[in-house]
Design a protein around this motif. Sequence first.
Motif, PDB file in Angstrom:
ATOM      1  N   ASP A  69       0.812  -1.217   0.000  1.00  0.00           N
ATOM      2  CA  ASP A  69       0.000   0.000   0.000  1.00  0.00           C
ATOM      3  C   ASP A  69       0.848   1.272   0.000  1.00  0.00           C
ATOM      4  N   HIS A  70       2.114   1.162   0.412  1.00  0.00           N
ATOM      5  CA  HIS A  70       3.065   2.295   0.462  1.00  0.00           C
ATOM      6  C   HIS A  70       4.350   1.747   1.029  1.00  0.00           C
ATOM      7  N   GLY A  71       5.414   2.533   0.979  1.00  0.00           N
ATOM      8  CA  GLY A  71       6.685   2.093   1.533  1.00  0.00           C
ATOM      9  C   GLY A  71       6.831   2.415   3.002  1.00  0.00           C
ATOM     10  N   ASN A  72       7.778   1.741   3.639  1.00  0.00           N
ATOM     11  CA  ASN A  72       8.160   2.043   5.011  1.00  0.00           C
ATOM     12  C   ASN A  72       9.503   1.382   5.323  1.00  0.00           C
ATOM     13  N   ALA A  73       9.534   0.022   5.346  1.00  0.00           N
ATOM     14  CA  ALA A  73      10.768  -0.686   5.698  1.00  0.00           C
ATOM     15  C   ALA A  73      11.869  -0.484   4.653  1.00  0.00           C
ATOM     16  N   ASP A  74      11.516   0.057   3.503  1.00  0.00           N
ATOM     17  CA  ASP A  74      12.488   0.301   2.443  1.00  0.00           C
ATOM     18  C   ASP A  74      13.419   1.469   2.752  1.00  0.00           C
ATOM     19  N   GLU A  75      13.065   2.304   3.725  1.00  0.00           N
ATOM     20  CA  GLU A  75      13.981   3.382   4.158  1.00  0.00           C
ATOM     21  C   GLU A  75      13.903   3.473   5.664  1.00  0.00           C
ATOM     22  N   MET A  76      14.883   2.923   6.331  1.00  0.00           N
ATOM     23  CA  MET A  76      14.857   2.898   7.795  1.00  0.00           C
ATOM     24  C   MET A  76      15.705   4.010   8.410  1.00  0.00           C
ATOM     25  N   TYR A  77      16.433   4.736   7.564  1.00  0.00           N
ATOM     26  CA  TYR A  77      17.212   5.880   8.055  1.00  0.00           C
ATOM     27  C   TYR A  77      16.850   7.094   7.226  1.00  0.00           C
ATOM     28  N   GLU A  78      16.911   8.240   7.868  1.00  0.00           N
ATOM     29  CA  GLU A  78      16.793   9.477   7.096  1.00  0.00           C
ATOM     30  C   GLU A  78      18.006   9.514   6.174  1.00  0.00           C
ATOM     31  N   LEU A  79      17.783   9.802   4.905  1.00  0.00           N
ATOM     32  CA  LEU A  79      18.930   9.850   3.989  1.00  0.00           C
ATOM     33  C   LEU A  79      19.443  11.282   3.882  1.00  0.00           C
ATOM     34  N   ASP A  80      20.751  11.403   3.864  1.00  0.00           N
ATOM     35  CA  ASP A  80      21.363  12.704   3.665  1.00  0.00           C
ATOM     36  C   ASP A  80      21.001  13.186   2.259  1.00  0.00           C
ATOM     37  N   LYS A  81      20.497  14.421   2.165  1.00  0.00           N
ATOM     38  CA  LYS A  81      19.971  14.892   0.881  1.00  0.00           C
ATOM     39  C   LYS A  81      21.033  14.877  -0.217  1.00  0.00           C
ATOM     40  N   LYS A  82      22.283  15.198   0.161  1.00  0.00           N
ATOM     41  CA  LYS A  82      23.331  15.274  -0.864  1.00  0.00           C
ATOM     42  C   LYS A  82      23.916  13.909  -1.175  1.00  0.00           C
ATOM     43  N   THR A  83      24.367  13.204  -0.142  1.00  0.00           N
ATOM     44  CA  THR A  83      25.118  11.957  -0.410  1.00  0.00           C
ATOM     45  C   THR A  83      24.197  10.784  -0.693  1.00  0.00           C
ATOM     46  N   LYS A  84      22.906  10.913  -0.318  1.00  0.00           N
ATOM     47  CA  LYS A  84      21.934   9.809  -0.445  1.00  0.00           C
ATOM     48  C   LYS A  84      22.317   8.613   0.432  1.00  0.00           C
ATOM     49  N   GLN A  85      23.230   8.845   1.352  1.00  0.00           N
ATOM     50  CA  GLN A  85      23.599   7.807   2.312  1.00  0.00           C
ATOM     51  C   GLN A  85      22.869   8.113   3.625  1.00  0.00           C
ATOM     52  N   PRO A  86      22.727   7.108   4.527  1.00  0.00           N
ATOM     53  CA  PRO A  86      22.037   7.365   5.794  1.00  0.00           C
ATOM     54  C   PRO A  86      22.645   8.551   6.552  1.00  0.00           C
ATOM     55  N   ALA A  87      21.786   9.466   7.004  1.00  0.00           N
ATOM     56  CA  ALA A  87      22.253  10.648   7.738  1.00  0.00           C
ATOM     57  C   ALA A  87      22.640  10.250   9.155  1.00  0.00           C
ATOM     58  N   GLN A  88      23.582  10.977   9.723  1.00  0.00           N
ATOM     59  CA  GLN A  88      24.089  10.624  11.057  1.00  0.00           C
ATOM     60  C   GLN A  88      23.750  11.681  12.092  1.00  0.00           C
ATOM     61  N   ASN A  89      23.535  11.214  13.319  1.00  0.00           N
ATOM     62  CA  ASN A  89      23.417  12.111  14.460  1.00  0.00           C
ATOM     63  C   ASN A  89      24.816  12.591  14.841  1.00  0.00           C
ATOM     64  N   SER A  90      24.866  13.597  15.754  1.00  0.00           N
ATOM     65  CA  SER A  90      26.182  14.132  16.111  1.00  0.00           C
ATOM     66  C   SER A  90      27.064  13.064  16.774  1.00  0.00           C
ATOM     67  N   ASP A  91      26.462  12.053  17.404  1.00  0.00           N
ATOM     68  CA  ASP A  91      27.288  11.005  18.040  1.00  0.00           C
ATOM     69  C   ASP A  91      27.666   9.901  17.051  1.00  0.00           C
ATOM     70  N   GLY A  92      27.373  10.087  15.766  1.00  0.00           N
ATOM     71  CA  GLY A  92      27.803   9.106  14.767  1.00  0.00           C
ATOM     72  C   GLY A  92      26.760   8.021  14.488  1.00  0.00           C
TER      73      GLY A  92
END
Length: 546
Positions: free
Chosen positions: A460-483
């Motif tokens: 019906d829609h996606g969810n488990a297909d993206e479990m991390y916020e993606l960094d807008k530029k790198t398209k890789q999972p975005a990190q918190n300040s603690d890594g």
Amino acid sequence: MLQKLSSFAGVQGPVVVIVMDGYGLPKSDAGSAIAAARKPTLDRLFASYPNIRLRAHGTAVGMPSDDDMGNSEVGHNAIGAGQVYSQGAALVANAIASGAIWQGAAWQEIVAGAKSGRGVVHFIGLFSDGNVHSHIDHLKAMVVQAKAEGVKTVRIHALLDGRDVPETSALDYVVPFEAFLGEVSDAGFDARIASGGGRQYITMDRYDANWAMVDKGWKVHVLGEGPQFPNATAAVNGLREQNPGTIDQDLPEFVIGENGKAIGTIEDGDSVVFFNFRGDRAIEITRAFEEAAFNKFDRVRQPRVTYAGMLQYDGDLKLPARFLVAPPAIKDTTGEWFAKSGIAQFACSETQKFGHVTYFWNGNRSGKFDGETWQEIPSDVVPFEQRPWMKAAEIADAMIAALQSGQYRTLRCNFANGDMVGHTGNFFAATLAVEAVDLSLARVLQAVDAAGGAALITADHGNADEMYELDKKTKQPAQNSDGSFKAKTAHTLNPVPLILYDNVSGGKLGLKQTATAGLSNIAATVANLLGLEKHAAWDESVLDIK
Ligand SMILES: O=C(O)[C@@H](CO)OP(=O)(O)O
Ligand SMILES: [Mn+2]
Ligand SMILES: [Mn+2]
């Protein structure tokens, strides 16, 4: 009656639709629990059976814009009805933009009701701009209008989100809103947040899964009983300190107090607006306000209020009696027309998604059509990251038994795992969730083969297909300040699969990928697999008959 197809007599055995809730097709495997899962059945299906991509978000499912993610309501409405209607989010936004909402009898009764009492209007609802259940802009517009129409006091009961928006974003909404309320308040108008808590902790239960949540909500919103804080910003900060690591949707309840007294209890003569437009999680609290004989929990007292929902949440039960905006008039659903064509239908899911394959599927109606059989498997009442397999095996058992019974010409089910576990933001649990669906799917498909049937497997829609916020530029999972990675709990904007599982036509059947193919094309596809023409109102079939 639907007409017979001239080109194809239909699959002899049953036609099955399997919805894998929250299973999207991401652009990149980075952060996808689906890509990480071991799923031999799905791998085999994608490799060897016809499959296409369907649009499941934005205007393709009746949302105001293509920036809006899909959700279960609009998704199952589109699948079940074969049509795209402007949905609650769009209808409410339009009614506010045109001002039609203020002319309606319901809004006028809310204002008049409050003025004939203490002059208090309460707004209860999901406090974010997620646009799945509600939008905070709608609330803002109502506060401004209430003041303009002479309401003296506004009390807001804020359900913290973190499920349709980033998981710890509550203060992004609460801080500016408390500032806004401060600005509109003056000597004659007092508007404040009065109570609240996490949406998965209080008030917004659905499908009778856990009424204790509604009881907790009632205690804080109506009775003003709960831990007190001076304002909602302090409440969120305080609750986070007391419950380290708890994300917004799971935060406990709070009450705003002054000199030890709750500022926003709900009293006789007040007006109450439940400002969510989506029904599943609005129905229980609405029943608590409206029902004279109510036995789900002890209300202690039932204030005599003027109550309205943002929309009508159930067209069969006429719930609530008063609503600010008319819901989409979803007509000519597959449930109705298959019934009229004498087709026996079976629908099954576990509690958390049971209404999705029944009530949403049938156009937000709780009643059955002739020849429909519904089976509910009770869901666990635990955090789903602790039981990522959920009731997938039991749903498979029920589907297999129904297939073996030979009683049904078409069957449908929903596996909740990818979505419900996806919403926890727990990557590892979400991979297990997908694996549980894969295993159950294998079992159901064996039974489909044994019955000489065919199946459409979709989501019906996606969810488990993206479990991390993606960094807008790198398209890789975005990190918190603690890594650590930033968990993403919300649905996605990705397309979903449509797989045709067919071992019976001898290669006669395929699927057509079109540029606009979306969830609303499934209904006609099912009709064609049954050997029937689609209803004139339904969007085109994507079945390719060679
Ligand atoms: O849990 C819910 O209420 C929504 C997210 O707000 O998810 P779904 O649309 O999948 O039911
Ligand atoms: Mn869903
Ligand atoms: Mn969901």
